[in-house]
Design a protein around this motif. Structure first.
Motif, PDB file in Angstrom:
ATOM      1  N   ALA A 158       0.344 -40.713 -16.518  1.00  8.91           N
ATOM      2  CA  ALA A 158       0.648 -41.377 -17.775  1.00  8.91           C
ATOM      3  C   ALA A 158       0.417 -40.413 -18.935  1.00  8.91           C
ATOM      4  CB  ALA A 158      -0.248 -42.616 -17.958  1.00  8.91           C
ATOM      5  N   GLU A 197       1.013 -37.266  -4.904  1.00  8.71           N
ATOM      6  CA  GLU A 197       1.707 -38.556  -4.882  1.00  8.71           C
ATOM      7  C   GLU A 197       0.938 -39.598  -5.692  1.00  8.71           C
ATOM      8  OE1 GLU A 197       2.621 -39.623  -0.851  1.00  8.71           O
ATOM      9  OE2 GLU A 197       3.815 -37.812  -0.536  1.00  8.71           O
ATOM     10  N   GLU A 198       0.536 -39.180  -6.881  1.00  7.51           N
ATOM     11  CA  GLU A 198      -0.180 -40.053  -7.802  1.00  7.51           C
ATOM     12  C   GLU A 198       0.702 -40.336  -9.013  1.00  7.51           C
ATOM     13  OE1 GLU A 198      -4.678 -38.375  -6.927  1.00  7.51           O
ATOM     14  OE2 GLU A 198      -3.666 -37.810  -8.780  1.00  7.51           O
ATOM     15  N   ARG A 199       0.337 -41.364  -9.727  1.00  8.71           N
ATOM     16  CA  ARG A 199       1.034 -41.678 -10.973  1.00  8.71           C
ATOM     17  C   ARG A 199       0.455 -40.839 -12.082  1.00  8.71           C
ATOM     18  NH1 ARG A 199       1.857 -48.196 -10.805  1.00  8.71           N
ATOM     19  NH2 ARG A 199       2.855 -48.204  -8.781  1.00  8.71           N
ATOM     20  N   TRP A 245       2.033 -32.663 -14.136  1.00  8.43           N
ATOM     21  CA  TRP A 245       3.156 -33.340 -13.482  1.00  8.43           C
ATOM     22  C   TRP A 245       3.273 -32.868 -12.029  1.00  8.43           C
ATOM     23  CZ3 TRP A 245       6.200 -37.365 -14.412  1.00  8.43           C
ATOM     24  CH2 TRP A 245       7.334 -37.526 -13.625  1.00  8.43           C
TER      25      TRP A 245
END
Length: 166
Positions: A162, A158-160, A151
């Motif tokens: 999942a 600055e990435e997503r 996280w």
């Protein structure tokens, strides 16, 4: 001075006197009991940091640099090989000595002990605390640590991120 020599020559911990580059000027006879080397062999071995396991050398070099820069005391845990070639975990408490007139760093005293048994026990406890006994997979503690680490990495980059749970 004779009393100090008697103490240094008869304690179970290794006592060493190092110059600011980490070259030994004295090492106590207990080095024979702990590592199997004679004091003469260790004095001829060069800098203290060169005797440290290659993976642990950056930490040892950083400690020496900090002491040279004026840090009064450091504790360094590192691996070294004994005379039989076996890996030994050592803990060195290194104290900076200063010139009595100028207060400039002059040399260091290191008190080193074998912490292999303690380190091995700590690693086994860590393994038991983070591994499921039945499946040998990482447990909830490992999941939480890994999720937190990923996280924070995603936020910095600055990435997503999942998560898929099955």
């Amino acid at each position: 001075a004779e009393q100090f020599r008697i103490i240094a020559d008869n304690v179970s911990d290794i006592i060493a006197r190092l110059d600011l580059d980490g070259v030994r000027g004295y090492i106590s006879p207990s080095v024979k009991d702990v590592l199997g080397f004679t004091p003469e062999e260790m004095l001829a071995a060069g800098r203290w940091v060169d005797f440290v396991h290659p993976d642990d050398q950056p930490g040892a070099a950083a400690a020496l640099a900090a002491l040279r820069a004026g840090t009064e005391q450091m504790t360094v845990v590192y691996r070294a090989c004994n005379k039989r070639g076996e890996e030994v975990w050592l803990e060195a408490r290194i104290r900076l000595l200063r010139d009595t007139v100028t207060a400039a760093p002059r040399e260091m005293i290191a008190v080193t002990r074998d912490v292999t048994a303690r380190y091995t026990s700590e690693q086994e406890l860590k393994r038991l605390a983070t591994t499921d006994g039945l499946t040998a997979l990482g447990n909830r503690r490992i999941f939480d640590e890994t999720l937190d680490k990923e996280w924070r990495r995603a936020m910095r980059a600055e990435e997503r991120i999942a998560l898929l749970m099955l």
